[in-house]
Design a protein around this motif. Structure first.
Motif, short mmCIF file in Angstrom:
data_model
loop_
_atom_site.label_atom_id
_atom_site.label_comp_id
_atom_site.label_asym_id
_atom_site.label_seq_id
_atom_site.Cartn_x
_atom_site.Cartn_y
_atom_site.Cartn_z
N TRP A 1 -15.33 -6.41 18.94
CA TRP A 1 -14.07 -5.91 18.49
C TRP A 1 -12.83 -6.70 19.13
O TRP A 1 -11.71 -6.93 18.52
CB TRP A 1 -13.81 -4.36 18.83
CG TRP A 1 -14.77 -3.47 18.41
CD1 TRP A 1 -15.38 -3.55 17.31
CD2 TRP A 1 -14.70 -2.23 19.00
NE1 TRP A 1 -16.19 -2.47 17.08
CE2 TRP A 1 -15.74 -1.44 18.06
CE3 TRP A 1 -14.28 -1.53 20.02
CZ2 TRP A 1 -16.15 -0.25 18.27
CZ3 TRP A 1 -14.73 -0.14 20.27
CH2 TRP A 1 -15.50 0.58 19.50
N GLU B 1 -11.19 -0.22 19.09
CA GLU B 1 -11.32 -1.20 18.39
C GLU B 1 -9.88 -1.82 18.41
O GLU B 1 -9.62 -3.06 18.39
CB GLU B 1 -11.80 -1.21 17.02
CG GLU B 1 -11.87 -2.43 16.17
CD GLU B 1 -12.79 -2.18 14.97
OE1 GLU B 1 -12.89 -3.39 14.34
OE2 GLU B 1 -13.27 -1.28 14.82
N GLN C 1 -19.29 -3.59 21.63
CA GLN C 1 -17.86 -3.33 21.41
C GLN C 1 -17.16 -4.64 21.64
O GLN C 1 -16.07 -4.78 21.44
CB GLN C 1 -17.24 -2.34 22.55
CG GLN C 1 -17.91 -0.89 22.36
CD GLN C 1 -17.47 0.07 23.30
OE1 GLN C 1 -18.00 0.42 24.44
NE2 GLN C 1 -16.46 1.11 23.04
#
Length: 83
Positions: A62, A41, A59
């Motif tokens: 992020w 992140e 993801q």
């Protein structure tokens, strides 16, 4: 001088290929070569470009400043969903 971009590159390029990418990007760009399993992140938080697929599509959330996502496959399944 242009805007410096943070570009994360995950496909397993050889050193010779990485050198060609660095040369093509020009001086000043922040190129980070890493495996998709190394994406965190913190690393993605201020990324401008991600070249390659993360381990999990979620993801991408992020990457709050992402301007370009270049997947290394033909389809976008799992990446073009709300949220």
């Amino acid at each position: 001088m242009g805007i410096k971009m943070k570009i994360i590159i995950t496909p397993p390029f050889t050193e010779e290929q990485a050198a060609l990418i660095r040369r093509g990007a020009g001086e000043g760009e922040n190129l980070i070569f890493c495996g998709k399993e190394e994406l965190t992140e913190e690393l993605l938080a201020d990324a401008d470009v991600l070249l390659g697929n993360p381990e999990r599509p979620e993801q991408i959330r992020w990457a709050k400043h992402l301007k370009w996502l270049q997947l290394n496959n033909a389809g976008t399944e799992g990446y073009c969903v709300p949220g």
